[in-house]
Scaffold this motif. Sequence first.
Motif, PDB file in Angstrom:
ATOM      1  N   PRO A   1       0.814  -1.217   0.000  1.00 60.67           N
ATOM      2  CA  PRO A   1       0.000   0.000   0.000  1.00 60.67           C
ATOM      3  C   PRO A   1       0.845   1.263   0.000  1.00 60.67           C
ATOM      4  O   PRO A   1       2.073   1.222   0.166  1.00 60.67           O
ATOM      5  CB  PRO A   1      -0.776  -0.121   1.313  1.00 60.67           C
ATOM      6  CG  PRO A   1       0.161  -0.856   2.210  1.00 60.67           C
ATOM      7  CD  PRO A   1       0.854  -1.862   1.323  1.00 60.67           C
ATOM      8  N   ALA A   2       0.184   2.388  -0.169  1.00 63.89           N
ATOM      9  CA  ALA A   2       0.849   3.673  -0.035  1.00 63.89           C
ATOM     10  C   ALA A   2       1.482   3.769   1.350  1.00 63.89           C
ATOM     11  O   ALA A   2       0.913   3.308   2.341  1.00 63.89           O
ATOM     12  CB  ALA A   2      -0.151   4.803  -0.233  1.00 63.89           C
ATOM     13  N   LEU A   3       2.690   4.331   1.406  1.00 61.48           N
ATOM     14  CA  LEU A   3       3.426   4.547   2.649  1.00 61.48           C
ATOM     15  C   LEU A   3       3.792   3.257   3.366  1.00 61.48           C
ATOM     16  O   LEU A   3       4.034   3.259   4.572  1.00 61.48           O
ATOM     17  CB  LEU A   3       2.641   5.466   3.603  1.00 61.48           C
ATOM     18  CG  LEU A   3       2.445   6.906   3.127  1.00 61.48           C
ATOM     19  CD1 LEU A   3       1.572   7.675   4.120  1.00 61.48           C
ATOM     20  CD2 LEU A   3       3.781   7.612   2.949  1.00 61.48           C
ATOM     21  N   ASP A   4       3.851   2.161   2.628  1.00 63.54           N
ATOM     22  CA  ASP A   4       4.262   0.907   3.251  1.00 63.54           C
ATOM     23  C   ASP A   4       5.658   1.058   3.851  1.00 63.54           C
ATOM     24  O   ASP A   4       6.513   1.779   3.310  1.00 63.54           O
ATOM     25  CB  ASP A   4       4.275  -0.205   2.206  1.00 63.54           C
ATOM     26  CG  ASP A   4       4.591  -1.559   2.807  1.00 63.54           C
ATOM     27  OD1 ASP A   4       3.668  -2.209   3.315  1.00 63.54           O
ATOM     28  OD2 ASP A   4       5.783  -1.941   2.796  1.00 63.54           O
ATOM     29  N   PRO A   5       5.933   0.391   4.979  1.00 65.93           N
ATOM     30  CA  PRO A   5       7.230   0.569   5.638  1.00 65.93           C
ATOM     31  C   PRO A   5       8.424   0.069   4.850  1.00 65.93           C
ATOM     32  O   PRO A   5       9.548   0.493   5.113  1.00 65.93           O
ATOM     33  CB  PRO A   5       7.073  -0.208   6.948  1.00 65.93           C
ATOM     34  CG  PRO A   5       5.932  -1.138   6.727  1.00 65.93           C
ATOM     35  CD  PRO A   5       5.017  -0.431   5.784  1.00 65.93           C
ATOM     36  N   THR A   6       8.223  -0.817   3.881  1.00 66.25           N
ATOM     37  CA  THR A   6       9.371  -1.305   3.109  1.00 66.25           C
ATOM     38  C   THR A   6       9.939  -0.216   2.207  1.00 66.25           C
ATOM     39  O   THR A   6      11.105   0.158   2.363  1.00 66.25           O
ATOM     40  CB  THR A   6       9.008  -2.570   2.319  1.00 66.25           C
ATOM     41  OG1 THR A   6       8.726  -3.628   3.237  1.00 66.25           O
ATOM     42  CG2 THR A   6      10.150  -2.994   1.407  1.00 66.25           C
ATOM     43  N   PRO A   7       9.196   0.343   1.255  1.00 68.36           N
ATOM     44  CA  PRO A   7       9.797   1.409   0.439  1.00 68.36           C
ATOM     45  C   PRO A   7      10.125   2.667   1.225  1.00 68.36           C
ATOM     46  O   PRO A   7      10.978   3.452   0.812  1.00 68.36           O
ATOM     47  CB  PRO A   7       8.736   1.677  -0.630  1.00 68.36           C
ATOM     48  CG  PRO A   7       7.454   1.204  -0.042  1.00 68.36           C
ATOM     49  CD  PRO A   7       7.831   0.022   0.799  1.00 68.36           C
ATOM     50  N   MET A   8       9.454   2.862   2.388  1.00 70.22           N
ATOM     51  CA  MET A   8       9.749   4.032   3.214  1.00 70.22           C
ATOM     52  C   MET A   8      10.820   3.739   4.263  1.00 70.22           C
ATOM     53  O   MET A   8      11.061   4.555   5.152  1.00 70.22           O
ATOM     54  CB  MET A   8       8.467   4.511   3.913  1.00 70.22           C
ATOM     55  CG  MET A   8       7.388   5.002   2.958  1.00 70.22           C
ATOM     56  SD  MET A   8       7.896   6.388   1.910  1.00 70.22           S
ATOM     57  CE  MET A   8       8.056   7.701   3.124  1.00 70.22           C
ATOM     58  N   GLY A   9      11.480   2.599   4.146  1.00 66.10           N
ATOM     59  CA  GLY A   9      12.492   2.227   5.126  1.00 66.10           C
ATOM     60  C   GLY A   9      13.884   2.718   4.810  1.00 66.10           C
ATOM     61  O   GLY A   9      14.774   2.667   5.660  1.00 66.10           O
ATOM     62  N   TRP A  10      14.105   3.178   3.584  1.00 65.18           N
ATOM     63  CA  TRP A  10      15.405   3.678   3.158  1.00 65.18           C
ATOM     64  C   TRP A  10      15.227   5.035   2.493  1.00 65.18           C
ATOM     65  O   TRP A  10      14.198   5.307   1.870  1.00 65.18           O
ATOM     66  CB  TRP A  10      16.056   2.743   2.143  1.00 65.18           C
ATOM     67  CG  TRP A  10      16.385   1.369   2.615  1.00 65.18           C
ATOM     68  CD1 TRP A  10      17.560   0.956   3.169  1.00 65.18           C
ATOM     69  CD2 TRP A  10      15.558   0.195   2.537  1.00 65.18           C
ATOM     70  NE1 TRP A  10      17.514  -0.392   3.447  1.00 65.18           N
ATOM     71  CE2 TRP A  10      16.293  -0.882   3.066  1.00 65.18           C
ATOM     72  CE3 TRP A  10      14.258  -0.040   2.068  1.00 65.18           C
ATOM     73  CZ2 TRP A  10      15.785  -2.177   3.148  1.00 65.18           C
ATOM     74  CZ3 TRP A  10      13.748  -1.320   2.148  1.00 65.18           C
ATOM     75  CH2 TRP A  10      14.509  -2.374   2.689  1.00 65.18           C
ATOM     76  N   GLN A  11      16.243   5.862   2.571  1.00 66.96           N
ATOM     77  CA  GLN A  11      16.241   7.110   1.821  1.00 66.96           C
ATOM     78  C   GLN A  11      16.823   6.909   0.431  1.00 66.96           C
ATOM     79  O   GLN A  11      16.319   7.457  -0.548  1.00 66.96           O
ATOM     80  CB  GLN A  11      17.039   8.180   2.568  1.00 66.96           C
ATOM     81  CG  GLN A  11      16.978   9.557   1.913  1.00 66.96           C
ATOM     82  CD  GLN A  11      17.746  10.593   2.687  1.00 66.96           C
ATOM     83  OE1 GLN A  11      18.819  10.309   3.226  1.00 66.96           O
ATOM     84  NE2 GLN A  11      17.215  11.801   2.765  1.00 66.96           N
ATOM     85  N   ALA A  12      17.867   6.100   0.329  1.00 65.49           N
ATOM     86  CA  ALA A  12      18.462   5.762  -0.962  1.00 65.49           C
ATOM     87  C   ALA A  12      17.787   4.496  -1.477  1.00 65.49           C
ATOM     88  O   ALA A  12      17.989   3.411  -0.928  1.00 65.49           O
ATOM     89  CB  ALA A  12      19.965   5.551  -0.809  1.00 65.49           C
ATOM     90  N   ARG A  13      16.995   4.630  -2.541  1.00 61.04           N
ATOM     91  CA  ARG A  13      16.125   3.525  -2.960  1.00 61.04           C
ATOM     92  C   ARG A  13      16.433   2.983  -4.346  1.00 61.04           C
ATOM     93  O   ARG A  13      15.740   2.067  -4.808  1.00 61.04           O
ATOM     94  CB  ARG A  13      14.664   3.991  -2.936  1.00 61.04           C
ATOM     95  CG  ARG A  13      14.194   4.575  -1.609  1.00 61.04           C
ATOM     96  CD  ARG A  13      12.737   4.979  -1.694  1.00 61.04           C
ATOM     97  NE  ARG A  13      12.243   5.477  -0.417  1.00 61.04           N
ATOM     98  CZ  ARG A  13      12.082   6.765  -0.108  1.00 61.04           C
ATOM     99  NH1 ARG A  13      12.378   7.695  -1.010  1.00 61.04           N
ATOM    100  NH2 ARG A  13      11.632   7.132   1.073  1.00 61.04           N
TER     101      ARG A  13
END
Length: 413
Positions: free
Chosen positions: A315-327
Amino acid sequence: MTLRVSVAQRRGRLVERQLLGTPVATVADVAGSLVALHATDPVTVYLSARARSGCAAEQVDAALYAERALVRMLGMRRTVFVVPASLAGVVQAACTDDVAARLRRQLLKDLTNGGVGDGDADQWLRSVEAGVLRSLAARGGGAAGAQLSAAEPRLRTQLSYSLDKAYGGSANITSRVLVLMAAEGRMVRGHRRGGWSSGQFEWFLPQTWLPDAARPAPSGVPAGASGVSGDRSAAGFSFAAGAARVELARRWLAAFGPAPAADLQWWAGWTGAQTKAALAGLPVTEADLDGQPGIALADDLEFPAEPAPGAALLPALDPTPMGWQARSWFLGEHAPPLFDRTGNIGPSVWWSGRVVGGWAQRPSGEVVCRLLEDIGADGEAAVTAEAGALEAWLGTGRVTPRFRTPLERELSA
């Protein structure tokens, strides 16, 4: 010797540690494995848990409101998260105490500038907060903001903001005071008011809502100032800030490492000095992340050779993609259609540890996906199957992310 970790190994670790391969049993297991679940958009908690455990929405509610194994709180980067109740004290000391101090300073500045408190905004605010706590104690349960402002009318005090701007105006201080008190560990968000997408919750005293060992110790309040649970020792155990940061860094590295130290600093909302001190308290080793310097826990150096194949709709704002700044190592060139202008990711499609597209739900209830790269016939079939499973899980429920992104808007039309 510097540890060398390839992109394929990082993606393999991501699939394992972010639970995108083998589901876990409970909602609490999901939150614990990922450290915390983003909760700025309440729906994210449900969909993030479902993607990793297959749980029903009712099971998320049970973990939050019946078992109270999870607690909703302001945490890293001044963001609302759902965290394991046993970790609440760590997050409070590692992150939320600093956030609360900033919130109090800003509110006192605005009250003073607004002429509230007859020259002593601090004492006036303390008195208001004491009234709120007395009201909650007298109720013996939870209360909505409107109920608390009826019991303590000073919560309805209005402040004016940016009157020379189109977005300016006047607003009650109710939310700012209650959010501040919760950030200081003196209140807890309890039962939600409304459906699963509601952002309104009842407020509880920590000793009413949480088990003893899970209560974050209140910050920023002199002993006895509130009249109810006013000193730090009254609400349960507390952590020293430095020790709490070490523990939170350890958990983040276990879930998101190896990674650059800058990613930890960004995720936690710490200063450079705080990040450096936290890492100094851990056994870490340097890592070469495909040419980028990083760190890993010294006792956690086994990696899969490559990611296991598997599809996930996050989903939006899921902790996985939001877990790093460099993606870039898992996102590639797909950021423009999937992120809004302030850095919030929308619904994303994953295959073998990387982002490959986005998804949305249409008003009819249909879940539609768009792949942004070729993932082969097996990958496409797996994504289609996962979209069908999510559509069935949602049933009559409708999901519109709180922060809209370009591809989500296009697909949902």
